[in-house]
Every structure is written in C-alpha cells, then in structure tokens.
Design an enzyme around this catalytic site. Structure first.
Site, PDB file in Angstrom:
ATOM      1  N   PRO A  18      -4.007   2.565   7.131  1.00  0.00           N
ATOM      2  CA  PRO A  18      -2.636   1.705   7.291  1.00  0.00           C
ATOM      3  C   PRO A  18      -2.883   0.444   6.715  1.00  0.00           C
ATOM      4  CG  PRO A  18      -4.090   1.387   9.240  1.00  0.00           C
ATOM      5  CD  PRO A  18      -4.826   2.173   8.406  1.00  0.00           C
ATOM      6  N   GLN A  72       0.320   2.966  13.845  1.00  0.00           N
ATOM      7  CA  GLN A  72      -0.442   1.773  14.247  1.00  0.00           C
ATOM      8  C   GLN A  72       0.547   0.645  14.639  1.00  0.00           C
ATOM      9  OE1 GLN A  72      -2.545  -0.943  11.534  1.00  0.00           O
ATOM     10  NE2 GLN A  72      -4.420   0.119  12.006  1.00  0.00           N
ATOM     11  N   CYS A 102      -6.591  -6.595  11.013  1.00  0.00           N
ATOM     12  CA  CYS A 102      -5.707  -7.361  10.258  1.00  0.00           C
ATOM     13  C   CYS A 102      -6.291  -8.619  10.019  1.00  0.00           C
ATOM     14  CB  CYS A 102      -4.307  -7.059  10.145  1.00  0.00           C
ATOM     15  SG  CYS A 102      -3.437  -8.029   8.989  1.00  0.00           S
ATOM     16  N   HIS A 171     -13.949  -1.333   9.877  1.00  0.00           N
ATOM     17  CA  HIS A 171     -13.856  -1.980   8.541  1.00  0.00           C
ATOM     18  C   HIS A 171     -15.108  -2.653   8.847  1.00  0.00           C
ATOM     19  CE1 HIS A 171     -11.910  -4.123   5.105  1.00  0.00           C
ATOM     20  NE2 HIS A 171     -12.940  -4.440   5.091  1.00  0.00           N
ATOM     21  N   ASN A 204     -14.781   2.473   7.075  1.00  0.00           N
ATOM     22  CA  ASN A 204     -13.885   1.923   6.103  1.00  0.00           C
ATOM     23  C   ASN A 204     -14.564   0.612   5.306  1.00  0.00           C
ATOM     24  OD1 ASN A 204     -11.157  -0.160   6.238  1.00  0.00           O
ATOM     25  ND2 ASN A 204     -11.221   1.446   5.046  1.00  0.00           N
ATOM     26  N   GLY A 205     -14.170   0.684   3.878  1.00  0.00           N
ATOM     27  CA  GLY A 205     -14.509  -0.558   3.160  1.00  0.00           C
ATOM     28  C   GLY A 205     -15.343  -0.173   1.874  1.00  0.00           C
ATOM     29  N   ASP A 206     -14.725  -0.472   0.685  1.00  0.00           N
ATOM     30  CA  ASP A 206     -15.317  -0.242  -0.562  1.00  0.00           C
ATOM     31  C   ASP A 206     -15.471   0.983  -1.079  1.00  0.00           C
ATOM     32  OD1 ASP A 206     -15.470  -2.963  -0.060  1.00  0.00           O
ATOM     33  OD2 ASP A 206     -17.678  -3.127  -0.015  1.00  0.00           O
ATOM     34  N   ARG A 229      -7.468   0.318   0.010  1.00  0.00           N
ATOM     35  CA  ARG A 229      -7.251  -0.024  -1.380  1.00  0.00           C
ATOM     36  C   ARG A 229      -7.835   0.908  -2.610  1.00  0.00           C
ATOM     37  NH1 ARG A 229     -10.362  -5.334  -1.525  1.00  0.00           N
ATOM     38  NH2 ARG A 229     -11.748  -4.227  -0.140  1.00  0.00           N
TER      39      ARG A 229
END
EC number: 1.3.1.-
Length: 331
Positions: A18, A72, A102, A171, A204-206, A229
């Site tokens: 999201p 979400q 967030c 994350h 999640n992340g990278d 991203r």
C-alpha cells in the site's frame, strides 16, 4: 499454499505494498497484469472514512479483477478504527489491513501509523477493536520499532497474533530510518522462526530485483515478499521475480515500446476511474518513474506533462516510440 484466514494465496506470494498516491486501482490493475498475487489499497484515514471525506471514500474502490485485495486503514482511536473497519467491510474486500508503519510526520503526529510503535499496548487495543468489528481477516503492516534502541518486533508479532491478526508484514526498518539505510531482514527471520508464531510473515524493504528477491527468500525464510518502491514505474518486477524463481533466468528489461504501452494503459485506466482530465493530471507523477535511466527522455517527459487528453498522449507516445526505435537501431 499460504492462507490468510480463508484467503488462499500461491506458495511464496508476491504482494504489492500500500503506497499513498501510488497504489490506486489503475496502478494495482497494471501490477496484477504483471504478476502481483495480492494487493492493498492506498492507506485510508479512519477519521476520514467516518467524516465521509471524499478522498478517503474514493480509496475504497475495488474491482473483482484485482482480487484478492486488502483495504488498509490507519488511525489512533479505537472507536474510530472499529467503525472504519465496518465501513470498509461494506465494500467487501478480501482483507482489512492496519497500517502501523507509515513514518510520515503528519501521520505520526496524530498518533497513527508508525507513531503507534511508541505504545504497544495501544497498538494491541487498536488491533483488537478492528478484529472484533469485522468478519474479514485482519492483517497488519508495521516496522521493527520506533528506533534502534526500541526494536520490539518480536513482542509485537506475538501479541498481534494473540488478538487475532491473520498475517503480518514487516518493513525491516525502524521509524527513525524512514526509508534510508539498509533494511535489516534478520529480524524478519527471527520472527518467522519463533516457534510461537503460526501466522504468515511477509518481508518488505529493499526488494528491487528478481535476484534480490531470491536471495532474501532463501536467506530469511519468510512466507512471501511485499514489494513497494521497486514496483513504482516498474510493474514488471513481479513477473521477473516469478520467472527467476522458476527458471533461474533473468528476463530482459522491458523495451521502450513496452514502457510506452504500460504508460498508455495506466493512463487509460486512470481516465476510466478518475475522468480524463484528472486522470492525466495525476499520471504526471509516474512518467519519470517509467523511464528512469532512459537517455534523452527529458524532452518527452515535458511533452507528456502537457497532455490533457488520451489523443494528445497518443501523439507523444508515437513520437517517442519512433525516436527510440531509430535511436536503438542507430546504436
């Protein structure tokens, strides 16, 4: 097979994260077309839903072709979160997800998103309020902790599971890191290998390539990966990951023609959802992402920013396609 409540996902699913002003229905549809297994809406303010705020209500739009899909929500008040979950339930998503990750100041200052990481008891109360107010599976997306001195994801995971959360996405950064530095997936590995944890754990992340997805899958033992991203301007990443998992081969990057086709499709779906003028105005944030690293795109980006109809866009697309075919041929 991975299950979130009664929702069945393929083995090691790929989830679209999201993302505010990104994960709207047109973009989700494009990611679905390119291999995303499950998607989430942009995050939605519980207070906004209760006030019937137009922007918040518009984010509730979901379509059958994108299922399974989660909506979400975020907020810092138990009653508001419970009521907003009931509002969400009325549009019949597959999952209700809670944002406790967030890091943006305007969200954190309201005691929501990653702001809740400072008060785990509040996080649990908010989660329980949502779980008790809906028959839908409830999932959570969060971070490792507020900062490096208060990483509490092990406790958080167990307590969220205890109050009925059906899956957890982590994350692997703290709020203090924002989106900087390297995500530390060792904590995801530790949560997944906690013998008390039975729910699916997504990392999640990278994740920005098929090779990295494969490396992290094998090294950190999570149940699936959420890509954020890495998918912006590059929805092909989902199929690239799946192809690499299956064959060990790296798919070639999309051609200029394929990138232009994706922009045209994205724009058409934006028009269908928001109307032509607004749809094309809001497309402006995406052009640079679709053509990141492509030489000589600056002039075409300027032309894209000046279009107000799909017909005008088609002229620019045809011009760009011809230019790059001649450019590639000459090279």
């Amino acid at each position: 097979m991975i299950k979130i409540g009664n929702i069945e996902l393929p083995e090691f699913p790929l989830l679209l994260a999201p993302m505010e002003d990104v994960s709207d229905p047109p973009f989700r549809r494009l990611c679905k077309m390119h291999g995303a297994d499950m998607m989430y809406s942009e995050f939605i303010s519980s207070e906004g839903l209760i006030r019937d705020a137009m922007k918040s209500m518009k984010k509730l739009d979901i379509f059958d072709y994108e299922r399974p899909v989660g909506i979400q929500i975020f907020g810092g008040d138990e009653e508001a979160m419970a009521l907003s979950a009931k509002i969400v339930e009325a549009v019949n998503p597959d999952i209700v997800d809670i944002n406790f990750g967030c890091p943006v100041k305007k969200v954190v200052c309201k005691g929501a998103g990653a702001g809740v990481l400072k008060d785990i008891d509040l996080m649990i109360r908010l989660t329980k309020a949502v779980v008790n107010s809906t028959h839908l599976p409830v999932t959570v997306k969060t971070r490792l902790g507020w900062d490096s001195d208060s990483i509490n994801i092990m406790e958080v995971a167990e307590r969220l599971q205890e109050v009925g959360v059906k899956a957890l996405t982590i994350h692997a950064r703290t709020r203090a890191q924002m989106y900087k530095g390297e995500a530390d997936w060792n904590y995801i590995h530790a949560v997944k290998n906690n013998p008390n944890i039975e729910i699916p754990i997504f990392g999640n992340g990278d994740i920005d390539s098929a090779q990295k997805a494969w490396e992290y899958k094998n090294k950190y033992d999570c149940d699936g990966i959420m890509i954020g991203r890495g998918a912006i301007g590059y929805p092909w990443i989902f199929n690239e990951v799946k192809h690499f998992f299956k064959t060990g081969e790296v798919l070639p990057e999309p051609t200029i023609t394929q990138r232009l086709e994706a922009v045209r499709q994205h724009a058409e779906w934006s028009k269908d959802w928001k109307g032509e003028l607004l749809g094309l105005i809001e497309m402006r944030q995406h052009y640079g992402n679709y053509f990141r690293g492509i030489p000589h795109f600056k002039d075409f980006r300027r032309k894209f920013l000046e279009v107000f109809t799909l017909e005008e866009m088609d002229v620019v697309i045809a011009e760009a396609d011809k230019f790059y075919k001649d450019f590639e041929f000459a090279s």
